[in-house]
Design a protein around this motif. Structure first.
Motif, PDB file in Angstrom:
ATOM      1  N   GLU A 196     -39.302 -37.179  66.653  1.00 57.10           N
ATOM      2  CA  GLU A 196     -38.568 -38.230  65.944  1.00 57.10           C
ATOM      3  C   GLU A 196     -38.608 -39.573  66.669  1.00 57.10           C
ATOM      4  O   GLU A 196     -38.260 -40.593  66.092  1.00 57.10           O
ATOM      5  CB  GLU A 196     -37.119 -37.815  65.682  1.00 57.10           C
ATOM      6  CG  GLU A 196     -36.241 -37.738  66.881  1.00 57.10           C
ATOM      7  CD  GLU A 196     -34.817 -37.323  66.528  1.00 57.10           C
ATOM      8  OE1 GLU A 196     -33.903 -37.805  67.207  1.00 57.10           O
ATOM      9  OE2 GLU A 196     -34.622 -36.533  65.597  1.00 57.10           O
ATOM     10  N   SER A 244     -34.150 -30.578  54.216  1.00 62.86           N
ATOM     11  CA  SER A 244     -34.923 -31.445  55.090  1.00 62.86           C
ATOM     12  C   SER A 244     -34.515 -32.888  54.827  1.00 62.86           C
ATOM     13  O   SER A 244     -34.221 -33.253  53.693  1.00 62.86           O
ATOM     14  CB  SER A 244     -36.405 -31.246  54.791  1.00 62.86           C
ATOM     15  OG  SER A 244     -37.168 -32.242  55.411  1.00 62.86           O
ATOM     16  N   GLN A 250     -37.984 -34.530  64.511  1.00 65.61           N
ATOM     17  CA  GLN A 250     -37.230 -33.529  65.250  1.00 65.61           C
ATOM     18  C   GLN A 250     -37.374 -33.752  66.749  1.00 65.61           C
ATOM     19  O   GLN A 250     -38.313 -34.402  67.210  1.00 65.61           O
ATOM     20  CB  GLN A 250     -37.793 -32.152  64.846  1.00 65.61           C
ATOM     21  CG  GLN A 250     -37.050 -30.930  65.216  1.00 65.61           C
ATOM     22  CD  GLN A 250     -35.632 -30.873  64.744  1.00 65.61           C
ATOM     23  OE1 GLN A 250     -34.773 -31.497  65.366  1.00 65.61           O
ATOM     24  NE2 GLN A 250     -35.339 -30.126  63.695  1.00 65.61           N
ATOM     25  N   SER A 268     -44.270 -29.697  64.152  1.00 67.60           N
ATOM     26  CA  SER A 268     -43.215 -30.646  63.858  1.00 67.60           C
ATOM     27  C   SER A 268     -43.679 -32.044  64.234  1.00 67.60           C
ATOM     28  O   SER A 268     -44.823 -32.239  64.653  1.00 67.60           O
ATOM     29  CB  SER A 268     -41.925 -30.270  64.610  1.00 67.60           C
ATOM     30  OG  SER A 268     -40.830 -31.005  64.099  1.00 67.60           O
ATOM     31  N   ARG A 324     -33.093 -29.671  69.719  1.00 67.58           N
ATOM     32  CA  ARG A 324     -32.302 -29.485  68.497  1.00 67.58           C
ATOM     33  C   ARG A 324     -32.931 -28.417  67.603  1.00 67.58           C
ATOM     34  O   ARG A 324     -32.233 -27.581  67.038  1.00 67.58           O
ATOM     35  CB  ARG A 324     -32.183 -30.800  67.728  1.00 67.58           C
ATOM     36  CG  ARG A 324     -31.321 -30.663  66.462  1.00 67.58           C
ATOM     37  CD  ARG A 324     -31.316 -31.897  65.556  1.00 67.58           C
ATOM     38  NE  ARG A 324     -31.196 -33.139  66.270  1.00 67.58           N
ATOM     39  CZ  ARG A 324     -32.125 -34.101  66.247  1.00 67.58           C
ATOM     40  NH1 ARG A 324     -33.248 -33.944  65.561  1.00 67.58           N
ATOM     41  NH2 ARG A 324     -31.934 -35.219  66.904  1.00 67.58           N
ATOM     42  N   LEU A 325     -34.269 -28.461  67.469  1.00 64.77           N
ATOM     43  CA  LEU A 325     -34.970 -27.475  66.660  1.00 64.77           C
ATOM     44  C   LEU A 325     -34.625 -26.058  67.121  1.00 64.77           C
ATOM     45  O   LEU A 325     -34.308 -25.184  66.305  1.00 64.77           O
ATOM     46  CB  LEU A 325     -36.481 -27.715  66.759  1.00 64.77           C
ATOM     47  CG  LEU A 325     -37.395 -26.637  66.180  1.00 64.77           C
ATOM     48  CD1 LEU A 325     -37.197 -26.508  64.678  1.00 64.77           C
ATOM     49  CD2 LEU A 325     -38.850 -26.955  66.512  1.00 64.77           C
TER      50      LEU A 325
END
Length: 195
Positions: A89, A10, A127, A86, A131-132
């Protein structure tokens, strides 16, 4: 056997270890926004805020468990409704939902609880959902070398529902398909089973 420490780390691996620094920063952040933390009910809020973000940004360690596919199982294995938590970002606000993860085994099979662990591994960091979804699919594809992998993530983003457009109740669905699950018939089977 692969261990957690050998997996993609991470970006915030030691968030829990830096709580004092994070608490001071949270207090400064809240003060800069004019939030009074000198009241009895708010005095511990910077610490709680730091702890909350440390928890959201830190995946729990786990040991990877795979097994020989002794029985030659060759049908779809699907784990549905894995919780996803999550942090966007772009705004550092939470997004939450579920992931559906399936694969067509090759020579190895994965311990079922590890699907949730892999989802958490990639979710517990700043995140974007696209992408995750790809990271989960790529990791399973790389670790197991299955014949196919499918991942669908459905989530509500508070950066969209609590601020900006404030479109409450909206969800975003992303998918990533690898190997034979890109074949139209197998793709349809996977998407039908998650519905």
């Amino acid at each position: 056997m692969t261990t957690y420490s050998e997996l993609s780390p991470s970006p915030v691996p030691h968030a829990v270890d830096r709580l004092e620094e994070a608490t001071r920063a949270a207090a400064a952040f809240l003060a800069a926004l004019g939030v009074d933390c000198d009241t009895e009910s708010m005095a511990r809020s910077p610490r709680r805020m730091a702890q909350a973000y440390a928890a959201m940004l830190t995946a729990r360690p786990f040991e990877m468990t795979t097994f020989d596919n002794d029985e030659g199982y060759d049908e779809l294995v699907l784990v549905r409704a894995i919780p996803v938590q999550s942090v966007c970002e772009h705004h550092l606000l939470p997004f939450t939902g579920i992931a559906h993860v399936g694969y067509l085994p090759g020579s190895r099979i994965l311990g079922l609880s590890k699907f949730a662990r892999v989802v958490e591994l990639f979710a517990r960091r700043p995140q974007v959902q696209e992408r995750l979804t790809q990271q989960i699919a790529d990791w399973i594809d790389g670790e197991l070398a299955p014949r196919g992998v499918g991942v669908v993530v459905e989530a509500e983003h508070t950066c969209m529902t609590l601020r900006g457009v404030r479109a409450r109740g909206t969800t975003t669905r992303t998918s990533a398909l690898r190997g034979t699950l890109r074949d139209p018939a197998q793709r349809a089977e996977f998407l039908t089973l998650i519905s």
